[in-house]
Design a protein around this motif. Structure first.
Motif, mmCIF file in Angstrom:
data_model
loop_
_atom_site.group_PDB
_atom_site.id
_atom_site.type_symbol
_atom_site.label_atom_id
_atom_site.label_comp_id
_atom_site.label_asym_id
_atom_site.label_seq_id
_atom_site.Cartn_x
_atom_site.Cartn_y
_atom_site.Cartn_z
ATOM 1 N N VAL A 307 0.830 -1.203 0.000
ATOM 2 C CA VAL A 307 0.000 0.000 0.000
ATOM 3 C C VAL A 307 0.865 1.253 0.000
ATOM 4 O O VAL A 307 0.593 2.216 -0.737
ATOM 5 C CB VAL A 307 -0.952 0.001 1.222
ATOM 6 C CG1 VAL A 307 -1.585 1.377 1.433
ATOM 7 C CG2 VAL A 307 -2.027 -1.064 1.048
ATOM 8 N N ALA A 308 1.917 1.255 0.808
ATOM 9 C CA ALA A 308 2.807 2.412 0.863
ATOM 10 C C ALA A 308 3.414 2.699 -0.502
ATOM 11 O O ALA A 308 3.501 3.861 -0.931
ATOM 12 C CB ALA A 308 3.906 2.180 1.899
ATOM 13 N N ARG A 309 3.821 1.664 -1.210
ATOM 14 C CA ARG A 309 4.410 1.861 -2.539
ATOM 15 C C ARG A 309 3.365 2.356 -3.541
ATOM 16 O O ARG A 309 3.654 3.225 -4.381
ATOM 17 C CB ARG A 309 5.059 0.557 -3.024
ATOM 18 C CG ARG A 309 6.339 0.210 -2.268
ATOM 19 C CD ARG A 309 7.061 -0.975 -2.896
ATOM 20 N NE ARG A 309 6.371 -2.236 -2.612
ATOM 21 C CZ ARG A 309 6.601 -2.987 -1.546
ATOM 22 N NH1 ARG A 309 7.507 -2.606 -0.647
ATOM 23 N NH2 ARG A 309 5.950 -4.129 -1.353
ATOM 24 N N LEU A 310 2.159 1.819 -3.447
ATOM 25 C CA LEU A 310 1.101 2.238 -4.370
ATOM 26 C C LEU A 310 0.689 3.688 -4.130
ATOM 27 O O LEU A 310 0.449 4.441 -5.083
ATOM 28 C CB LEU A 310 -0.106 1.314 -4.211
ATOM 29 C CG LEU A 310 0.085 -0.113 -4.721
ATOM 30 C CD1 LEU A 310 -1.017 -1.021 -4.170
ATOM 31 C CD2 LEU A 310 0.079 -0.150 -6.241
ATOM 32 N N LEU A 311 0.598 4.091 -2.875
ATOM 33 C CA LEU A 311 0.189 5.458 -2.559
ATOM 34 C C LEU A 311 1.250 6.480 -2.931
ATOM 35 O O LEU A 311 0.947 7.533 -3.496
ATOM 36 C CB LEU A 311 -0.133 5.579 -1.063
ATOM 37 C CG LEU A 311 -1.375 4.843 -0.553
ATOM 38 C CD1 LEU A 311 -1.489 5.011 0.957
ATOM 39 C CD2 LEU A 311 -2.642 5.340 -1.239
ATOM 40 N N THR A 312 2.478 6.180 -2.597
ATOM 41 C CA THR A 312 3.554 7.153 -2.816
ATOM 42 C C THR A 312 4.119 7.117 -4.223
ATOM 43 O O THR A 312 4.751 8.074 -4.676
ATOM 44 C CB THR A 312 4.706 6.908 -1.833
ATOM 45 O OG1 THR A 312 5.275 5.614 -2.094
ATOM 46 C CG2 THR A 312 4.225 6.971 -0.394
ATOM 47 N N GLY A 313 3.921 5.983 -4.913
ATOM 48 C CA GLY A 313 4.542 5.821 -6.222
ATOM 49 C C GLY A 313 6.029 5.560 -6.157
ATOM 50 O O GLY A 313 6.725 5.625 -7.179
ATOM 51 N N ARG A 314 6.540 5.225 -4.959
ATOM 52 C CA ARG A 314 7.978 4.999 -4.770
ATOM 53 C C ARG A 314 8.223 3.534 -4.430
ATOM 54 O O ARG A 314 7.621 2.993 -3.499
ATOM 55 C CB ARG A 314 8.519 5.871 -3.635
ATOM 56 C CG ARG A 314 8.484 7.352 -3.919
ATOM 57 C CD ARG A 314 9.097 8.177 -2.786
ATOM 58 N NE ARG A 314 9.695 7.406 -1.731
ATOM 59 C CZ ARG A 314 9.288 7.427 -0.454
ATOM 60 N NH1 ARG A 314 8.249 8.153 -0.108
ATOM 61 N NH2 ARG A 314 9.911 6.715 0.451
ATOM 62 N N GLU A 315 9.117 2.904 -5.142
ATOM 63 C CA GLU A 315 9.445 1.509 -4.883
ATOM 64 C C GLU A 315 10.201 1.329 -3.573
ATOM 65 O O GLU A 315 10.207 0.244 -2.995
ATOM 66 C CB GLU A 315 10.263 0.922 -6.044
ATOM 67 C CG GLU A 315 9.425 0.590 -7.262
ATOM 68 C CD GLU A 315 8.307 -0.399 -6.952
ATOM 69 O OE1 GLU A 315 8.572 -1.414 -6.282
ATOM 70 O OE2 GLU A 315 7.159 -0.146 -7.365
ATOM 71 N N ASP A 316 10.857 2.394 -3.091
ATOM 72 C CA ASP A 316 11.626 2.288 -1.851
ATOM 73 C C ASP A 316 10.798 2.674 -0.619
ATOM 74 O O ASP A 316 11.318 2.756 0.497
ATOM 75 C CB ASP A 316 12.881 3.160 -1.914
ATOM 76 C CG ASP A 316 12.558 4.650 -2.023
ATOM 77 O OD1 ASP A 316 11.399 4.999 -2.357
ATOM 78 O OD2 ASP A 316 13.471 5.469 -1.785
ATOM 79 N N ALA A 317 9.495 2.896 -0.804
ATOM 80 C CA ALA A 317 8.642 3.291 0.326
ATOM 81 C C ALA A 317 8.547 2.151 1.334
ATOM 82 O O ALA A 317 8.545 0.972 0.982
ATOM 83 C CB ALA A 317 7.250 3.660 -0.167
ATOM 84 N N THR A 318 8.477 2.511 2.609
ATOM 85 C CA THR A 318 8.350 1.540 3.689
ATOM 86 C C THR A 318 6.937 1.607 4.267
ATOM 87 O O THR A 318 6.158 2.516 3.959
ATOM 88 C CB THR A 318 9.361 1.823 4.808
ATOM 89 O OG1 THR A 318 9.046 3.099 5.410
ATOM 90 C CG2 THR A 318 10.781 1.858 4.257
ATOM 91 N N VAL A 319 6.622 0.657 5.124
ATOM 92 C CA VAL A 319 5.298 0.613 5.744
ATOM 93 C C VAL A 319 4.948 1.943 6.397
ATOM 94 O O VAL A 319 3.812 2.427 6.302
ATOM 95 C CB VAL A 319 5.241 -0.526 6.783
ATOM 96 C CG1 VAL A 319 3.988 -0.424 7.634
ATOM 97 C CG2 VAL A 319 5.268 -1.886 6.090
#
Length: 381
Positions: A307-319
């Motif tokens: 979800v974090a990656r989908l919302l932010t559009g960043r592959e390096d996003a964390t929970v």
């Protein structure tokens, strides 16, 4: 191997300008149309073309049991055999409920959960065409209708596959006139209805696909739709987010955001989407804490990372980036807190107790205690 059922409307028509096809659909569905609308029945009546409805019923807010009963009586007396609902989620829920009650010859309380008898719907509804004018509830694709019961201080649902619309006609151009506040609250509701089914233990490959796509599209389009209401690309993305959220929740359930929001909505007069928006980040934070403390091996943690990656559009996003993004977005869209819409701290324990027993909690990735739900309410105020 995965096994699952997938309940969707009999037919989905999506795209800019497709509302013009409505009048042409009706002869194959029925001859005597009851039109369900919002507070201004004339606003979208032109979409019916030369079709003259035998009855028109309007609702200016989430429909109550009495309003649904009265609307059904009006439609039945007029001999209606097809329902057209044009409006926001409340109008669509009214239309779906009327269609089921016409088809079964029953009363809302026969089927309503919690405050009614909860008797299963046995026979098909008369055909219902659901035409949303907001991008939010996804009611055009859901198998339930939410009704208010003021005397019980709660909202409850009629649930059945028979509540699925015969036709979901989604034209993003109908949302161009939504004011910013409605765009914000309904859009955050749509986003929630993609997020909660994605982390639900009842998720399946089909709901994952539509929920993930809805999250991706909604996350990138919500602010542009809010800031520039005439942005047709953003409006189309949000209409897809809403449709996909409706399909996802109909098949994978919702979670604590809606479990709490349904109770709050029965106690204070506030837009459902705004209540969901206020609760969204606090519920995600509470779920993450509970999962780490009690179920560290749960797939819910991995799904929140998705979800974090989908919302932010960043592959390096964390929970941790998920609730941060949600809080920033809610603030940017100027959504009011629960305190601002009138919920008082003295009501928190009652809300938490009722919410803990809500059917919407079935899709939450971890069981939250009443104490944890009270803490969510404090954080959302």
């Amino acid at each position: 191997m995965s096994t699952f059922d997938l309940a969707v409307p009999r037919r989905v028509l999506f795209g800019p300008g497709r509302a013009d096809e409505l009048a042409g659909l009706l002869p194959a569905l029925g001859r005597r149309v009851v039109l369900c609308t919002g507070r201004d029945p004339s606003r979208h009546r032109s979409l019916l073309g030369g079709v003259d409805p035998v009855a028109v019923v309007a609702v200016a807010h989430e429909p109550t049991v009495d309003e649904v009963r009265a609307a059904t009586d009006t439609a039945r007396a007029a001999g209606a055999d097809v329902v057209v609902a044009i409006g926001g989620g409340s109008v669509l829920d009214l239309g779906k409920a009327v269609a089921v009650l016409l088809g079964n010859g029953t009363d809302p309380l026969d089927h309503l959960e919690v405050v009614g008898r909860g008797v299963p719907v046995e026979r098909p509804a008369v055909p219902c065409v659901a035409v949303p004018t907001t991008a939010g509830t996804g009611a055009e694709a859901t198998a339930n209708a939410v009704l208010g019961s003021p005397e019980h201080g709660i909202k409850a649902s009629i649930r059945s596959p028979h509540l699925l619309a015969a036709v979901a006609l989604v034209d993003p151009l109908l949302t161009l006139t939504c004011p910013p506040a409605v765009t914000a609250s309904s859009g955050l509701d749509a986003l929630t209805q993609c997020l909660e089914p994605y982390v639900s233990p009842r998720a399946n490959p089909a709901t994952d696909a539509v929920a993930a796509e809805g999250l991706r599209r909604g996350a990138r389009a919500l602010r542009p739709a809010y800031e520039h209401g005439d942005d047709r690309v953003a409006r189309e993305e949000m209409a897809l987010c809403s449709l996909f959220g409706g399909i996802a929740l109909a098949n994978a359930k919702l979670g604590a955001v809606h479990g709490v929001a349904g109770v709050v909505g029965g106690m204070v007069d506030a837009p459902h989407g705004a209540v969901c928006a206020a609760l969204l980040a606090p519920v995600v934070e509470a779920n993450l804490r509970a999962l780490r403390e009690r179920e560290p091996a749960s797939p819910g943690l991995r799904r929140y990372a998705d979800v974090a990656r989908l919302l932010t559009g960043r592959e390096d996003a964390t929970v941790e980036d998920a609730p941060v993004w949600l809080r920033e977005t809610v603030a940017a869209l100027d959504v009011p807190s629960l305190a601002a819409v009138g919920l008082q701290p003295a009501q928190y324990a009652e809300v938490a107790g009722k919410a803990a027993r809500s059917s919407s909690m079935q899709g939450n990735p971890v069981r939250l205690t009443e104490e944890e739900l009270v803490a969510v309410l404090h954080a959302a105020s």
